[in-house]
Motif scaffolding. Sequence first.
Motif, PDB file in Angstrom:
ATOM      1  N   VAL A   1       0.868  -1.186   0.000  1.00  0.00           N
ATOM      2  CA  VAL A   1       0.000   0.000   0.000  1.00  0.00           C
ATOM      3  C   VAL A   1       0.901   1.230   0.000  1.00  0.00           C
ATOM      4  CG1 VAL A   1      -1.785   1.278   1.228  1.00  0.00           C
ATOM      5  CG2 VAL A   1      -1.841  -1.227   1.179  1.00  0.00           C
ATOM      6  N   LYS A   2       1.012   1.871  -1.157  1.00  0.00           N
ATOM      7  CA  LYS A   2       1.929   3.001  -1.328  1.00  0.00           C
ATOM      8  C   LYS A   2       1.245   4.354  -1.127  1.00  0.00           C
ATOM      9  CE  LYS A   2       5.102   0.085  -2.832  1.00  0.00           C
ATOM     10  NZ  LYS A   2       6.298  -0.244  -2.043  1.00  0.00           N
ATOM     11  N   GLU A   3      -0.063   4.402  -1.375  1.00  0.00           N
ATOM     12  CA  GLU A   3      -0.802   5.661  -1.265  1.00  0.00           C
ATOM     13  C   GLU A   3      -2.148   5.392  -0.599  1.00  0.00           C
ATOM     14  OE1 GLU A   3      -1.261   7.382  -5.141  1.00  0.00           O
ATOM     15  OE2 GLU A   3       0.863   7.113  -5.667  1.00  0.00           O
ATOM     16  N   VAL A   4      -2.606   6.351   0.188  1.00  0.00           N
ATOM     17  CA  VAL A   4      -3.907   6.232   0.854  1.00  0.00           C
ATOM     18  C   VAL A   4      -4.646   7.555   0.700  1.00  0.00           C
ATOM     19  CG1 VAL A   4      -5.138   5.777   3.008  1.00  0.00           C
ATOM     20  CG2 VAL A   4      -2.962   4.609   2.539  1.00  0.00           C
ATOM     21  N   GLU A   5      -5.900   7.468   0.284  1.00  0.00           N
ATOM     22  CA  GLU A   5      -6.748   8.660   0.143  1.00  0.00           C
ATOM     23  C   GLU A   5      -7.992   8.495   1.015  1.00  0.00           C
ATOM     24  OE1 GLU A   5      -7.798   9.415  -3.899  1.00  0.00           O
ATOM     25  OE2 GLU A   5      -5.746   9.192  -4.644  1.00  0.00           O
TER      26      GLU A   5
ATOM     27  N   TYR B   1      -5.311  -4.189   4.652  1.00  0.00           N
ATOM     28  CA  TYR B   1      -5.129  -2.802   5.092  1.00  0.00           C
ATOM     29  C   TYR B   1      -6.318  -2.346   5.943  1.00  0.00           C
ATOM     30  CZ  TYR B   1      -3.839   2.083   5.155  1.00  0.00           C
ATOM     31  OH  TYR B   1      -3.494   3.325   5.593  1.00  0.00           O
TER      32      TYR B   1
ATOM     33  N   LEU C   1      -1.452   0.628  -8.891  1.00  0.00           N
ATOM     34  CA  LEU C   1      -0.777   1.811  -9.400  1.00  0.00           C
ATOM     35  C   LEU C   1      -0.295   1.571 -10.833  1.00  0.00           C
ATOM     36  CD1 LEU C   1       1.275   2.759  -6.221  1.00  0.00           C
ATOM     37  CD2 LEU C   1      -0.713   3.970  -7.143  1.00  0.00           C
TER      38      LEU C   1
ATOM     39  N   SER D   1       3.828  -1.068  -8.925  1.00  0.00           N
ATOM     40  CA  SER D   1       4.675  -1.196  -7.732  1.00  0.00           C
ATOM     41  C   SER D   1       3.865  -1.506  -6.479  1.00  0.00           C
ATOM     42  CB  SER D   1       5.475   0.089  -7.512  1.00  0.00           C
ATOM     43  OG  SER D   1       4.599   1.175  -7.240  1.00  0.00           O
TER      44      SER D   1
ATOM     45  N   ARG E   1      -3.035   1.913  -4.431  1.00  0.00           N
ATOM     46  CA  ARG E   1      -3.598   3.103  -3.782  1.00  0.00           C
ATOM     47  C   ARG E   1      -4.906   2.667  -3.119  1.00  0.00           C
ATOM     48  NH1 ARG E   1      -4.460   6.087  -7.990  1.00  0.00           N
ATOM     49  NH2 ARG E   1      -2.555   7.314  -7.803  1.00  0.00           N
TER      50      ARG E   1
ATOM     51  N   ILE F   1      -8.331   3.712  -1.328  1.00  0.00           N
ATOM     52  CA  ILE F   1      -9.220   4.878  -1.354  1.00  0.00           C
ATOM     53  C   ILE F   1     -10.424   4.628  -0.445  1.00  0.00           C
ATOM     54  CG2 ILE F   1     -10.571   6.436  -2.810  1.00  0.00           C
ATOM     55  CD1 ILE F   1      -8.930   5.347  -5.217  1.00  0.00           C
TER      56      ILE F   1
END
Length: 295
Positions: A95-99, A130, A233, A237, A240, A242
């Motif tokens: 998990v590279k990005e979280v919104e 997650y 992504l 990689s 994301r 959300i």
Amino acid sequence: MEKLKGALVVGFLRLFALLPWRAVQATGSAIGWLMWKIPNRTREVVRINLAKCFPELDEAARERLVGATLRDIGKIFTESACAWIWPVERTLKLVKEVEGLDVLQDALASGKGVVGVASHLGNWEVLNHYFCSLCKPVIFYRPPKLKAVDELLQKQRAQMGNRVAPSTKEGILSVIKEVRRGGVVGIPADPEPSLSAGVFVPFCAIQALTSKFVPGMLAGGKARGVILNAVRLPDNSGFRVIFEAVPEDMYSENPEIAAAAMSRELERYVRAYPSQYLWSMKRFKKRPEGEKKWY
């Protein structure tokens, strides 16, 4: 024979989980490419669904989407093998990005039960880990046919101290009770329900039988709803995650209004990431009375 099949499937999952992440992605993509090029039923279901849901695409563009979808389906399989076998801490690093994390935090702090509304978009196994790292939900799922695989999933999906509930009468009751006592649940909202448990509402401009279960738990504001997604992504990689608050109409006590609102939200994400949706599902298997079957 079933035990042998189960052992073979679990064995292959463990093999995929030995690969480095780039190889996991490449292997999944290769499996999907073969599914695209070699005649098989999965490819035909994907083609039927995309032809119906994306009529605005010309034949060449739609076939490219078929290929991209099948490659992403291959990735889902190999990625999920890792999520089922790896230690959960390793999966969480994907998990590279979280919104929208504040949306979930606000819902958890509300004092009401929380319903996480997921779908078969991106990778729901990574999403599960997650989501469970942030709270201790009951995860609702449809058990696979092979007992060995089901046992593996029950164990791996509950690594964070959460619980799982199969889509049985007992499982449904346990989910409802959890929400009523202020707990948290995660539910995939897009599997086709029985006729008695759903209503036909638009999904990608097609009438789709849609579950009343999730909207029913939210009706009248009895619980808070949060839409959950983990999308791949562009560089492969990682993902994301959300979080988004459900629209106000999903709290309607009219099941058709609420289900239609839920379907619109799912469609919005599917159109944003069309190849990452599990178009191999027979999402439109049941048709309105008098309409010809698709599959």
